[in-house]
Design a protein around this motif. Structure first.
Motif, PDB file in Angstrom:
ATOM      1  N   GLN A 188     -12.165  -3.326  -2.853  1.00  0.00           N
ATOM      2  CA  GLN A 188     -12.165  -4.427  -1.880  1.00  0.00           C
ATOM      3  C   GLN A 188     -12.960  -4.101  -0.617  1.00  0.00           C
ATOM      4  OE1 GLN A 188      -7.798  -4.160  -1.885  1.00  0.00           O
ATOM      5  NE2 GLN A 188      -7.780  -6.398  -1.880  1.00  0.00           N
ATOM      6  N   ALA A 189     -13.564  -2.937  -0.555  1.00  0.00           N
ATOM      7  CA  ALA A 189     -14.243  -2.506   0.670  1.00  0.00           C
ATOM      8  C   ALA A 189     -15.167  -3.595   1.198  1.00  0.00           C
ATOM      9  CB  ALA A 189     -15.037  -1.229   0.415  1.00  0.00           C
ATOM     10  N   GLY A 190     -15.064  -3.855   2.491  1.00  0.00           N
ATOM     11  CA  GLY A 190     -15.871  -4.894   3.122  1.00  0.00           C
ATOM     12  C   GLY A 190     -15.173  -6.231   3.230  1.00  0.00           C
ATOM     13  N   ASP A 191     -14.033  -6.402   2.556  1.00  0.00           N
ATOM     14  CA  ASP A 191     -13.277  -7.647   2.625  1.00  0.00           C
ATOM     15  C   ASP A 191     -12.681  -7.786   4.025  1.00  0.00           C
ATOM     16  OD1 ASP A 191     -11.427  -9.727   2.460  1.00  0.00           O
ATOM     17  OD2 ASP A 191     -10.745  -9.180   0.452  1.00  0.00           O
ATOM     18  N   PRO A 192     -12.981  -8.874   4.750  1.00  0.00           N
ATOM     19  CA  PRO A 192     -12.473  -9.018   6.121  1.00  0.00           C
ATOM     20  C   PRO A 192     -10.956  -9.171   6.194  1.00  0.00           C
ATOM     21  CG  PRO A 192     -13.581 -11.029   5.404  1.00  0.00           C
ATOM     22  CD  PRO A 192     -13.864 -10.001   4.364  1.00  0.00           C
ATOM     23  N   GLN A 193     -10.312  -9.439   5.050  1.00  0.00           N
ATOM     24  CA  GLN A 193      -8.859  -9.595   5.046  1.00  0.00           C
ATOM     25  C   GLN A 193      -8.124  -8.245   5.035  1.00  0.00           C
ATOM     26  OE1 GLN A 193      -7.424 -12.669   5.322  1.00  0.00           O
ATOM     27  NE2 GLN A 193      -9.567 -13.296   5.561  1.00  0.00           N
ATOM     28  N   LEU A 194      -8.840  -7.178   4.799  1.00  0.00           N
ATOM     29  CA  LEU A 194      -8.199  -5.865   4.752  1.00  0.00           C
ATOM     30  C   LEU A 194      -7.680  -5.472   6.130  1.00  0.00           C
ATOM     31  CD1 LEU A 194     -10.640  -3.805   2.494  1.00  0.00           C
ATOM     32  CD2 LEU A 194      -8.447  -4.828   1.844  1.00  0.00           C
ATOM     33  N   ARG A 195      -6.575  -4.769   6.134  1.00  0.00           N
ATOM     34  CA  ARG A 195      -5.988  -4.301   7.382  1.00  0.00           C
ATOM     35  C   ARG A 195      -5.914  -2.767   7.405  1.00  0.00           C
ATOM     36  NH1 ARG A 195      -0.611  -7.945   7.595  1.00  0.00           N
ATOM     37  NH2 ARG A 195      -0.615  -7.452   9.821  1.00  0.00           N
ATOM     38  N   LEU A 196      -5.203  -2.190   6.478  1.00  0.00           N
ATOM     39  CA  LEU A 196      -5.059  -0.740   6.441  1.00  0.00           C
ATOM     40  C   LEU A 196      -6.332  -0.053   5.973  1.00  0.00           C
ATOM     41  CD1 LEU A 196      -1.496  -0.546   4.822  1.00  0.00           C
ATOM     42  CD2 LEU A 196      -2.069  -0.459   7.252  1.00  0.00           C
ATOM     43  N   LEU A 197      -7.103  -0.743   5.144  1.00  0.00           N
ATOM     44  CA  LEU A 197      -8.313  -0.147   4.569  1.00  0.00           C
ATOM     45  C   LEU A 197      -9.590  -0.651   5.233  1.00  0.00           C
ATOM     46  CD1 LEU A 197      -7.401  -0.421   0.754  1.00  0.00           C
ATOM     47  CD2 LEU A 197      -7.053   1.537   2.270  1.00  0.00           C
ATOM     48  N   ARG A 198      -9.466  -1.347   6.336  1.00  0.00           N
ATOM     49  CA  ARG A 198     -10.616  -2.062   6.891  1.00  0.00           C
ATOM     50  C   ARG A 198     -11.739  -1.139   7.340  1.00  0.00           C
ATOM     51  NH1 ARG A 198      -6.693  -1.543  10.565  1.00  0.00           N
ATOM     52  NH2 ARG A 198      -7.157  -1.131  12.760  1.00  0.00           N
ATOM     53  N   ARG A 199     -11.427   0.094   7.714  1.00  0.00           N
ATOM     54  CA  ARG A 199     -12.474   0.987   8.232  1.00  0.00           C
ATOM     55  C   ARG A 199     -13.122   1.845   7.144  1.00  0.00           C
ATOM     56  NH1 ARG A 199      -9.193   1.267  13.256  1.00  0.00           N
ATOM     57  NH2 ARG A 199      -7.758   2.580  12.084  1.00  0.00           N
ATOM     58  N   TYR A 443      -5.965  -0.704  -3.865  1.00  0.00           N
ATOM     59  CA  TYR A 443      -5.992  -2.120  -3.484  1.00  0.00           C
ATOM     60  C   TYR A 443      -4.941  -2.373  -2.408  1.00  0.00           C
ATOM     61  CZ  TYR A 443      -9.007  -3.168  -7.457  1.00  0.00           C
ATOM     62  OH  TYR A 443     -10.064  -3.217  -8.340  1.00  0.00           O
ATOM     63  N   GLU A 444      -5.302  -3.252  -1.464  1.00  0.00           N
ATOM     64  CA  GLU A 444      -4.374  -3.663  -0.421  1.00  0.00           C
ATOM     65  C   GLU A 444      -4.069  -5.145  -0.581  1.00  0.00           C
ATOM     66  OE1 GLU A 444      -3.908  -3.961   4.467  1.00  0.00           O
ATOM     67  OE2 GLU A 444      -5.730  -3.088   3.580  1.00  0.00           O
ATOM     68  N   VAL A 445      -2.799  -5.451  -0.825  1.00  0.00           N
ATOM     69  CA  VAL A 445      -2.374  -6.845  -0.962  1.00  0.00           C
ATOM     70  C   VAL A 445      -1.078  -7.032  -0.191  1.00  0.00           C
ATOM     71  CG1 VAL A 445      -3.467  -7.181  -3.217  1.00  0.00           C
ATOM     72  CG2 VAL A 445      -1.096  -6.387  -3.108  1.00  0.00           C
ATOM     73  N   ALA A 446      -0.787  -8.289   0.146  1.00  0.00           N
ATOM     74  CA  ALA A 446       0.462  -8.592   0.831  1.00  0.00           C
ATOM     75  C   ALA A 446       1.636  -8.401  -0.120  1.00  0.00           C
ATOM     76  CB  ALA A 446       0.438 -10.034   1.345  1.00  0.00           C
ATOM     77  N   PHE A 447       2.735  -7.923   0.406  1.00  0.00           N
ATOM     78  CA  PHE A 447       3.968  -7.884  -0.372  1.00  0.00           C
ATOM     79  C   PHE A 447       4.249  -9.287  -0.925  1.00  0.00           C
ATOM     80  CE2 PHE A 447       5.455  -3.928   1.823  1.00  0.00           C
ATOM     81  CZ  PHE A 447       5.848  -3.235   0.688  1.00  0.00           C
ATOM     82  N   GLY A 448       4.690  -9.347  -2.155  1.00  0.00           N
ATOM     83  CA  GLY A 448       4.972 -10.626  -2.795  1.00  0.00           C
ATOM     84  C   GLY A 448       3.884 -11.072  -3.745  1.00  0.00           C
ATOM     85  N   THR A 449       2.697 -10.445  -3.660  1.00  0.00           N
ATOM     86  CA  THR A 449       1.650 -10.691  -4.651  1.00  0.00           C
ATOM     87  C   THR A 449       2.200 -10.323  -6.030  1.00  0.00           C
ATOM     88  OG1 THR A 449      -0.070 -10.166  -3.037  1.00  0.00           O
ATOM     89  CG2 THR A 449      -0.694 -10.045  -5.359  1.00  0.00           C
ATOM     90  N   THR A 450       1.897 -11.120  -7.036  1.00  0.00           N
ATOM     91  CA  THR A 450       2.437 -10.815  -8.359  1.00  0.00           C
ATOM     92  C   THR A 450       1.621  -9.719  -9.040  1.00  0.00           C
ATOM     93  OG1 THR A 450       1.094 -12.442  -9.549  1.00  0.00           O
ATOM     94  CG2 THR A 450       3.214 -13.205  -8.636  1.00  0.00           C
TER      95      THR A 450
END
Length: 605
Positions: A188-199, A443-450
């Motif tokens: 997902q690198a480069g995805d603007p939605q990333l938070r923990l992996l954004r850098r 991968y970084e996803v919000a809790f609750g993602t299936t």
């Protein structure tokens, strides 16, 4: 202490390695003893320089640290990366754990055997060994070479081929950082939605200036502005839970430590991720090491700790180099040490400690024993670490993923953080996808993602195969079948489903997977990694593997062996001292009860 030392002398190289760590001895040949907590670093110093730890070297360490030889031997023999008998200077470890088995490690091992000879033997200055998980599952199979010397060198090759590994075990260079960019491990690198992996993949992991240019150390300044109590309140409002498996509320843990009157307080960052299939913390430490250092500094401020220990597994050479660089730069720029950011009274520093190949040291109290210079065996609880932990003092323990959430909470606010995820599972979660998926990685996803959505993000099952099973949470987790793909990945949902997220492992197996063979590998892992301290785990892990062997080979009475497995598993779960024994039956139970492994009780060869 009147020590009865062994009748052996160290070589000049062994003596130099120990004295370089501890400082020159005094006039009497050994000088005042350093603390026992220097035992593990001293063992590393000799093993790194020479390749093994002789009786003479152990004798010199005991003199310098005033430790009885029996104690030092007990510690040195506890760790898989140390050798107490002659060993060649180059040792190549080839992972044959779950992900690497699926990735072709058997062919790599066969090539080494054909080229060099049997594992565990000295072949003209090189030895190769089969290894448990090396934490590079997204690039399986993996091989790791250690070259003793001054300086010692290490080289990880993943994906390892027969040719590259044979070369590594021969004349190929062991020259450190020749690995692919960390960005390759984050699809997902480069995805603007990333938070923990954004850098990761954006910031130079070796540059403090680049880290600060991308928002680094804003959270620490915020923490100093609002004060320690408000930092903890923000964490509590965010409802941040631990990401190591137990999911304990972080704010409550920090508050309990901060409120203890006994001083000093200690902080331990648990970076000893050794769960098969887990590699998220490694990716963070390699790709964003300053974030780990900043987060530890905030934790030290909030909980009243003047010292932190970053305990990293010994099989992570690149992460170790980058963290050492980050600590050194932070210290040089006044971001570690005395009077951080010019604030009188705020003193905090970090010491990096390398593990040496013991899965059990990922247990929070086993880490304390390891740092203190004892065998890495878990302690009985209570007392809990917040009351009496490292060196008998109040201690807060968090893993890497938990800590790197803290700057995000402070810069955005606890309430805002809690809007992501579910009611009981807030924020995002890092998942380690490996095995039969098209795009393995973190991968970084919000809790609750299936689970289905997560697998689709990774491109689904590779090579057009059908899904057989998914191992959630690693060897200590549980298998789920294709019928559970709509399971929400949240703490409450997986608890209700009778499984766990554990350390974030999502290990995917297609319809070619040999499920009995996988269970045997898991059972062998727990048998090998049990510290042996308590009878339920020490004996139970052996009995579990024996029953699985009989089932896999179609020997004995299948119904009796399944009944024995259930009984042994329940005893381990109910009466083992620590989580290793308590969870050693989990994956086997889920495969037997949910996937019908050994249902017929017959041969599965």
């Amino acid at each position: 202490m009147d020590l009865k030392l062994l009748n052996a002398a160290p070589t000049d190289a062994e003596r130099a390695a120990v004295d370089a760590l501890l400082g020159p001895p005094g006039g009497n040949g050994h000088g005042p003893p350093a603390g026992r907590d220097q035992l593990l670093p001293a063992l590393h110093a000799v093993n790194d320089r020479v390749g093994w730890i002789s009786t003479g070297a152990l004798n010199h360490i005991c003199e310098r640290l005033a430790i009885p030889p029996a104690d030092a031997y007990g510690v040195a023999s506890f760790y898989a990366l140390f050798a107490l008998g002659p060993r060649p200077p180059r040792v190549v470890h080839v992972c044959d754990d779950l992900a690497c088995k699926a990735g072709g490690s058997a062919q790599v091992c066969a090539a080494l055997e054909a080229s060099l000879g049997a594992a565990g033997k000295d072949h003209d200055g090189v030895m190769w060994l089969r290894s448990p998980c090396l934490g590079v599952c997204e690039r399986a199979p993996a091989a790791l070479a250690f070259q003793a010397g001054d300086p010692a060198r290490a080289q990880l090759v993943a994906p390892a081929t027969s040719e590259s590994t044979v070369d590594l075990a021969g004349t190929g260079p062991v020259d450190g950082d020749r690995e692919p960019p960390v960005r390759d491990s984050v699809p997902q690198a480069g995805d603007p939605q990333l938070r923990l992996l954004r850098r990761i993949g954006v910031v130079d992991p070796e540059s403090l200036d680049d880290y600060r240019a991308h928002g680094g150390y804003e959270a620490l300044r915020r923490a100093l502005d609002i004060g320690a109590a408000e930092v903890i309140r923000q964490l509590t409002e965010a409802r941040l839970t631990g990401r190591g498996g137990a999911a304990f509320p972080t704010g409550r843990k920090w508050e309990a430590t901060a409120g203890q009157p006994s001083r000093p307080h200690y902080l331990v960052c648990n970076a000893d991720e050794s769960e098969p299939g887990t590699f998220k913390d490694r990716v963070v430490m390699e790709g964003d090491p300053f974030a780990v250092i900043e987060a530890m500094t905030i934790a030290g401020f909030a909980t009243g700790c003047a010292r932190g220990y970053l305990y990293i597994r010994g099989e992570y050479p690149r992460a170790t180099r980058r963290l050492r660089n980050a600590i050194a730069q932070a210290r040089e720029r006044g971001l570690l040490g005395r009077g951080i950011l010019g604030r009188d009274g705020f003193d905090f520093d970090i010491e990096l400690r390398r593990g040496a190949g013991a899965y059990i040291c990922g247990e929070e109290t086993a880490i304390f024993n390891s740092i203190e210079g004892y065998r890495g065996e878990p302690r009985s609880k209570p007392p809990f670490p917040v009351e009496r932990g490292l060196f008998g003092k109040p201690t807060v323990v968090n893993n890497v993923e938990t800590l790197i959430n803290v700057p995000l909470i402070l810069t955005g606010g606890g309430a805002e953080y809690a809007r992501t995820g579910t009611e009981q599972s807030t924020g995002t979660r890092l998942f380690c996808l490996s095995g039969s998926v098209r795009r393995p990685g973190v991968y970084e996803v919000a809790f609750g993602t299936t689970l289905r959505e997560l697998l689709e993000l990774a491109g689904g099952v590779r090579d057009g195969r059908r899904l057989r099973a998914v191992l959630l949470g690693g060897a200590a987790g549980g298998f789920v079948g294709p019928d559970r793909l709509d399971l929400p990945l949240s703490l409450e949902a997986v608890r209700e489903a009778g499984t766990t997220l554990g350390s974030g492992v999502v290990l995917v197996f297609d319809d070619t997977a040999d499920l009995p063979a996988l269970l045997l590998r898991i059972a062998a892992f727990f048998r090998d990694e049990s510290c042996g301290q308590c009878v339920p785990c020490r004996v139970g892990t052996v009995r579990q593997e024996e029953a699985l062997q009989r089932l896999a080979r179609g020997r004995g009475d299948g119904a009796d062996d399944l009944a024995l497995l259930r009984e042994v598993g329940q005893v381990m779960r109910d009466s083992s001292i620590c989580g290793l024994g308590q969870t050693a039956w989990n994956a086997v139970e889920s495969a037997v009860e949910q996937l019908g492994a050994f249902a017929a009780g017959g041969s599965h060869e």
